[in-house]
Structures are given as structure tokens and as C-alpha cells.
Design a protein around this motif. Structure first.
Motif, mmCIF file in Angstrom:
data_model
loop_
_atom_site.group_PDB
_atom_site.id
_atom_site.type_symbol
_atom_site.label_atom_id
_atom_site.label_comp_id
_atom_site.label_asym_id
_atom_site.label_seq_id
_atom_site.Cartn_x
_atom_site.Cartn_y
_atom_site.Cartn_z
ATOM 1 N N CYS A 244 -12.732 8.997 8.904
ATOM 2 C CA CYS A 244 -11.399 9.203 9.458
ATOM 3 C C CYS A 244 -10.383 8.930 8.360
ATOM 4 C CB CYS A 244 -11.134 8.274 10.635
ATOM 5 S SG CYS A 244 -12.172 8.623 12.049
ATOM 6 N N ALA A 245 -9.388 9.788 8.257
ATOM 7 C CA ALA A 245 -8.372 9.632 7.223
ATOM 8 C C ALA A 245 -7.003 9.413 7.844
ATOM 9 C CB ALA A 245 -8.337 10.872 6.333
ATOM 10 N N ASN A 246 -6.222 8.560 7.201
ATOM 11 C CA ASN A 246 -4.830 8.301 7.567
ATOM 12 C C ASN A 246 -3.984 8.452 6.321
ATOM 13 O OD1 ASN A 246 -5.178 7.333 10.358
ATOM 14 N ND2 ASN A 246 -6.293 5.682 9.373
ATOM 15 N N ILE A 247 -2.804 9.035 6.472
ATOM 16 C CA ILE A 247 -1.884 9.165 5.339
ATOM 17 C C ILE A 247 -0.606 8.419 5.664
ATOM 18 C CG2 ILE A 247 -0.437 10.753 4.027
ATOM 19 C CD1 ILE A 247 -2.676 12.753 4.104
ATOM 20 N N MET A 248 -0.131 7.656 4.686
ATOM 21 C CA MET A 248 1.140 6.942 4.800
ATOM 22 C C MET A 248 2.040 7.414 3.662
ATOM 23 S SD MET A 248 -0.330 3.174 5.526
ATOM 24 C CE MET A 248 0.619 2.521 6.869
ATOM 25 N N MET A 249 3.297 7.695 4.007
ATOM 26 C CA MET A 249 4.237 8.183 3.007
ATOM 27 C C MET A 249 5.537 7.394 3.075
ATOM 28 S SD MET A 249 3.808 12.304 3.412
ATOM 29 C CE MET A 249 3.803 12.345 5.202
ATOM 30 N N GLU A 250 6.039 7.095 1.925
ATOM 31 C CA GLU A 250 7.380 6.535 1.766
ATOM 32 C C GLU A 250 7.974 7.219 0.552
ATOM 33 O OE1 GLU A 250 7.461 2.294 1.530
ATOM 34 O OE2 GLU A 250 6.037 2.056 3.164
ATOM 35 N N GLU A 251 9.221 6.995 0.306
ATOM 36 C CA GLU A 251 9.854 7.607 -0.850
ATOM 37 C C GLU A 251 9.154 7.145 -2.123
ATOM 38 O OE1 GLU A 251 14.205 7.667 -2.949
ATOM 39 O OE2 GLU A 251 14.108 7.461 -0.770
ATOM 40 N N GLY A 252 8.604 8.097 -2.874
ATOM 41 C CA GLY A 252 7.949 7.776 -4.138
ATOM 42 C C GLY A 252 6.579 7.132 -3.998
ATOM 43 N N TYR A 253 5.976 7.210 -2.806
ATOM 44 C CA TYR A 253 4.686 6.545 -2.594
ATOM 45 C C TYR A 253 3.897 7.282 -1.515
ATOM 46 C CZ TYR A 253 1.419 2.917 -1.060
ATOM 47 O OH TYR A 253 0.292 2.219 -0.718
ATOM 48 N N MET A 254 2.635 7.556 -1.790
ATOM 49 C CA MET A 254 1.748 8.134 -0.780
ATOM 50 C C MET A 254 0.387 7.448 -0.869
ATOM 51 S SD MET A 254 2.469 12.236 -0.772
ATOM 52 C CE MET A 254 1.463 12.552 0.665
ATOM 53 N N PHE B 236 -11.567 3.163 1.921
ATOM 54 C CA PHE B 236 -11.045 3.416 0.579
ATOM 55 C C PHE B 236 -9.588 3.794 0.729
ATOM 56 C CE2 PHE B 236 -15.534 4.102 0.002
ATOM 57 C CZ PHE B 236 -15.787 3.639 -1.279
ATOM 58 N N SER B 237 -8.722 3.199 -0.090
ATOM 59 C CA SER B 237 -7.315 3.579 -0.137
ATOM 60 C C SER B 237 -7.054 4.251 -1.469
ATOM 61 C CB SER B 237 -6.408 2.355 0.000
ATOM 62 O OG SER B 237 -6.473 1.836 1.305
ATOM 63 N N ILE B 238 -6.527 5.456 -1.407
ATOM 64 C CA ILE B 238 -6.193 6.216 -2.604
ATOM 65 C C ILE B 238 -4.675 6.261 -2.646
ATOM 66 C CG2 ILE B 238 -6.413 8.410 -3.797
ATOM 67 C CD1 ILE B 238 -8.825 7.690 -1.026
ATOM 68 N N GLU B 239 -4.093 5.693 -3.709
ATOM 69 C CA GLU B 239 -2.650 5.480 -3.735
ATOM 70 C C GLU B 239 -1.985 6.159 -4.929
ATOM 71 O OE1 GLU B 239 -1.983 1.271 -3.539
ATOM 72 O OE2 GLU B 239 -3.133 1.068 -1.687
ATOM 73 N N PHE B 240 -0.870 6.805 -4.652
ATOM 74 C CA PHE B 240 -0.008 7.401 -5.665
ATOM 75 C C PHE B 240 1.348 6.727 -5.532
ATOM 76 C CE2 PHE B 240 -3.204 10.572 -5.022
ATOM 77 C CZ PHE B 240 -3.363 11.206 -6.245
ATOM 78 N N GLY B 241 1.896 6.235 -6.635
ATOM 79 C CA GLY B 241 3.136 5.497 -6.529
ATOM 80 C C GLY B 241 4.178 5.854 -7.559
ATOM 81 N N TYR B 242 4.458 7.110 -7.729
ATOM 82 C CA TYR B 242 5.509 7.498 -8.653
ATOM 83 C C TYR B 242 6.380 8.567 -8.012
ATOM 84 C CZ TYR B 242 1.831 10.901 -9.708
ATOM 85 O OH TYR B 242 0.819 11.815 -9.612
#
Length: 91
Positions: free
Chosen positions: A6-16, A60-66
Motif C-alpha cells: 500500500c502506498a501513501n503520498i504526502m506533499m508540502e511545498e518543496g517536499y514530497m 519504506f519512505s522515499i523522500e524528496f525535499g527540494y
């Protein structure tokens, strides 16, 4: 019992961040291999964290932060979901 694949996506400004859950060793290995394959294919290397919640389950959390991460992260997440066989995710 923990959810599997199961996958969940969280988004904020400049971060996914996408979190993919597993509840057995086969799914855990499948996710690990898929992350490595997508990284190699796209030449993108996000932060990846593995959290265990029991002996056989975790995520597993895959994070992008730029700042310009949305397109890059979206492409990465789509390929990863396709690779592990997840048809849709929660947002």
C-alpha cells in the motif's frame, strides 16, 4: 496485520514523500529491488528510510525535499508503483 503493498503520498511545498508498506519478506525485498532499479534508471537518488513495525512488517519512505521536486518525485513514484504492482495510492 499490517497492510501489504500500500502506498501513501504526502506533499508540502518543496517536499514530497511516498510511503510503501509491506507485511512479509517477499514484499520487502520486492520494494527494495524496485527502489534500486528506479534510482538506476532515472539517475535520481532520494532519501530512503526503512522502518520496521514488527519482525515481518514495516514500510519504506522515499523522500524528496527540494524546491523543484514535484515533477521528479512524481516520475519516480509512478515508476516505483508500476515496478511493484501498485495501481493507485492514497494522497
Amino acid at each position: 496485520m499490517a497492510r501489504d503493498m500500500c502506498a501513501n503520498i504526502m506533499m508540502e511545498e518543496g517536499y514530497m514523500r511516498m510511503t510503501v508498506e509491506y507485511n512479509n519478506e517477499d514484499s520487502k525485498k520486492k520494494i527494495q529491488l524496485a527502489i534500486g532499479k528506479v534510482e538506476k534508471e532515472l539517475k535520481i537518488f532520494p532519501s530512503v528510510l526503512r522502518r520496521a513495525i514488527s519482525e515481518h512488517a514495516g514500510n519504506f519512505s522515499i523522500e524528496f525535499g527540494y524546491e523543484s521536486c514535484q515533477r521528479t518525485a512524481g516520475e519516480f513514484f509512478e515508476l516505483l508503483m508500476k515496478e511493484v504492482g501498485i495501481g493507485r495510492c492514497e494522497i
